[in-house]
Design a protein around this motif. Structure first.
Motif, PDB file in Angstrom:
ATOM      1  N   GLN A   1      -6.313  32.493 -17.943  1.00 51.83           N
ATOM      2  CA  GLN A   1      -5.689  33.816 -18.086  1.00 51.83           C
ATOM      3  C   GLN A   1      -6.795  34.778 -18.500  1.00 51.83           C
ATOM      4  OE1 GLN A   1      -3.499  32.623 -21.987  1.00 51.83           O
ATOM      5  NE2 GLN A   1      -3.883  34.821 -22.102  1.00 51.83           N
ATOM      6  N   ALA A   2      -6.485  36.078 -18.513  1.00 54.20           N
ATOM      7  CA  ALA A   2      -7.478  37.034 -18.997  1.00 54.20           C
ATOM      8  C   ALA A   2      -7.850  36.658 -20.430  1.00 54.20           C
ATOM      9  CB  ALA A   2      -6.913  38.449 -18.936  1.00 54.20           C
ATOM     10  N   GLY A   3      -9.147  36.542 -20.698  1.00 55.16           N
ATOM     11  CA  GLY A   3      -9.605  36.133 -22.026  1.00 55.16           C
ATOM     12  C   GLY A   3     -10.776  36.988 -22.461  1.00 55.16           C
ATOM     13  N   HIS A   4     -11.987  36.554 -22.130  1.00 52.65           N
ATOM     14  CA  HIS A   4     -13.174  37.373 -22.401  1.00 52.65           C
ATOM     15  C   HIS A   4     -13.170  38.588 -21.472  1.00 52.65           C
ATOM     16  CE1 HIS A   4     -17.297  38.356 -23.393  1.00 52.65           C
ATOM     17  NE2 HIS A   4     -17.675  38.197 -22.144  1.00 52.65           N
ATOM     18  N   THR A   5     -12.801  38.357 -20.203  1.00 49.24           N
ATOM     19  CA  THR A   5     -12.527  39.427 -19.219  1.00 49.24           C
ATOM     20  C   THR A   5     -11.299  38.959 -18.431  1.00 49.24           C
ATOM     21  OG1 THR A   5     -13.759  38.451 -17.370  1.00 49.24           O
ATOM     22  CG2 THR A   5     -15.036  39.782 -18.925  1.00 49.24           C
ATOM     23  N   ASP A   6     -10.883  39.754 -17.446  1.00 50.83           N
ATOM     24  CA  ASP A   6      -9.719  39.301 -16.645  1.00 50.83           C
ATOM     25  C   ASP A   6     -10.132  38.403 -15.481  1.00 50.83           C
ATOM     26  OD1 ASP A   6     -10.898  41.158 -15.012  1.00 50.83           O
ATOM     27  OD2 ASP A   6      -9.153  42.484 -14.877  1.00 50.83           O
ATOM     28  N   GLY A   7     -11.436  38.125 -15.346  1.00 47.74           N
ATOM     29  CA  GLY A   7     -11.880  37.284 -14.234  1.00 47.74           C
ATOM     30  C   GLY A   7     -12.688  36.078 -14.697  1.00 47.74           C
ATOM     31  N   ASP A   8     -12.292  35.503 -15.819  1.00 46.04           N
ATOM     32  CA  ASP A   8     -13.047  34.359 -16.364  1.00 46.04           C
ATOM     33  C   ASP A   8     -12.873  33.118 -15.502  1.00 46.04           C
ATOM     34  OD1 ASP A   8     -13.575  36.028 -18.497  1.00 46.04           O
ATOM     35  OD2 ASP A   8     -12.189  35.042 -19.874  1.00 46.04           O
ATOM     36  N   CYS A   9     -13.956  32.373 -15.367  1.00 53.35           N
ATOM     37  CA  CYS A   9     -13.933  31.087 -14.661  1.00 53.35           C
ATOM     38  C   CYS A   9     -14.535  30.028 -15.580  1.00 53.35           C
ATOM     39  CB  CYS A   9     -14.730  31.199 -13.371  1.00 53.35           C
ATOM     40  SG  CYS A   9     -15.097  29.627 -12.584  1.00 53.35           S
TER      41      CYS A   9
END
Ligand code: ZN
Length: 303
Positions: free
Chosen positions: A169-177
């Motif tokens: 889910q969005a965490g550090h940014t909304d596009g974390d992998c």
């Protein structure tokens, strides 16, 4: 005496890495070398920026993140040549921040496919205001953008084991992998985890402290006590270290939430020192307790 000296050297290297990564991009250039983490997984040491991991497969190489300084990429290539004659075929980005993607153009030019969460290209292709730092991040040249986006999950079968790329889910940014080397029991969680320093939270690109805690709580269910955890910044860690970090974030989040509900201003919240007992361990390397409190207030108040 010898042992003490090596401790001092390690401490100095760690502090230099942190300050090079986060505070100064003009620092003196260093030699890049590769450190075997476990099995086929390696870490690049002394490159500027976020932690770079490598998977040295029998046929080709997968790289996780590409650092801050594009000039480090040929140095990594030279270091790799000492270990393998295989090409870097895939680059996976944990998120869009420039200290994780600046070597993308070099590796794409060498034939690597760039892989990332589907939100990554949108972030890399335009200027983004980073309110907390009071500056804008410039777009990355198009050659460095991902050509293989994914939404929730992508499995790479190396023939020797599986590498699972996933977004919680969005965490550090909304596009974390997050990158899980399943056979080796090694996981790279990107900037969801800053080991030994308060984390930056990418509030202006969809990140939040609550999202970071939730994503890492999910990660902790996937790993065991033997898992090697690669943070975005700071030294390698494990499940116990990650838990300590998540507990710290949760405690600070709860305290700041309560103070905000009571109607306190940023200055009043900082005066209460909600990070107090954590500052000696987490608030020395770059961001201090008051600065992190400010970031948490930004995250929880939505600005
Ligand atoms: Zn980041």
């Amino acid at each position: 005496m010898k042992k003490c000296m090596s401790c001092v050297v390690l401490a100095v290297v760690f502090l230099m890495t942190i300050s090079f990564s986060l505070l100064s991009q003009d620092a003196e250039k260093q030699i890049v070398f590769l450190n075997n983490i476990r099995g086929s997984v390696y870490q690049v040491e002394n490159a500027a920026g976020g932690n770079i991991a490598l998977y040295l497969g029998k046929e080709d190489i997968l790289m996780v993140d590409t650092g801050t300084d594009p000039d480090d990429a040929p140095k990594i290539e030279a270091a790799l040549a000492g270990l393998t004659d295989k090409p870097v075929k895939m680059v996976v980005n944990t998120h869009w921040h420039r200290d994780h993607v600046s070597g993308n153009v070099f590796w794409a030019g060498k034939g690597a496919t760039i892989i990332g969460h589907e939100k990554l290209t949108g972030r890399l292709s335009k200027k983004i205001k980073m309110d907390f730092f009071g500056r804008e991040s410039e777009p990355l040249p198009k050659a460095g953008w991902p050509t293989v986006p994914f939404e929730k999950e992508k499995i790479i079968d190396t023939g020797e084991g599986k590498i699972r790329l996933f977004h919680v889910q969005a965490g550090h940014t909304d596009g974390d992998c997050i990158v899980h080397f399943q056979k080796e029991n090694v996981i790279h969680v990107g900037d969801l985890y800053f080991n030994g320093l308060y984390p930056y939270i990418g509030v202006s690109s969809g990140g939040s402290i609550g999202g970071m805690i939730s994503a890492l709580t999910h990660v902790m269910k996937l790993i065991d006590d033997d898992t090697i955890v690669i943070p975005g910044h700071g030294p390698l860690s494990n499940k116990a270290g990650l838990k300590k970090y998540v507990d710290m974030l949760s405690t600070i989040q709860n305290r700041v939430s309560k103070l905000l509900r009571e109607g306190k201003t940023l200055e009043e919240i900082q005066a209460v020192k909600p990070t107090k007992e954590y500052d000696a361990d987490w608030g020395v390397a770059w961001m201090n307790g008051d600065e992190f409190t400010h970031l948490v207030v930004m995250s929880l108040s939505g600005n």
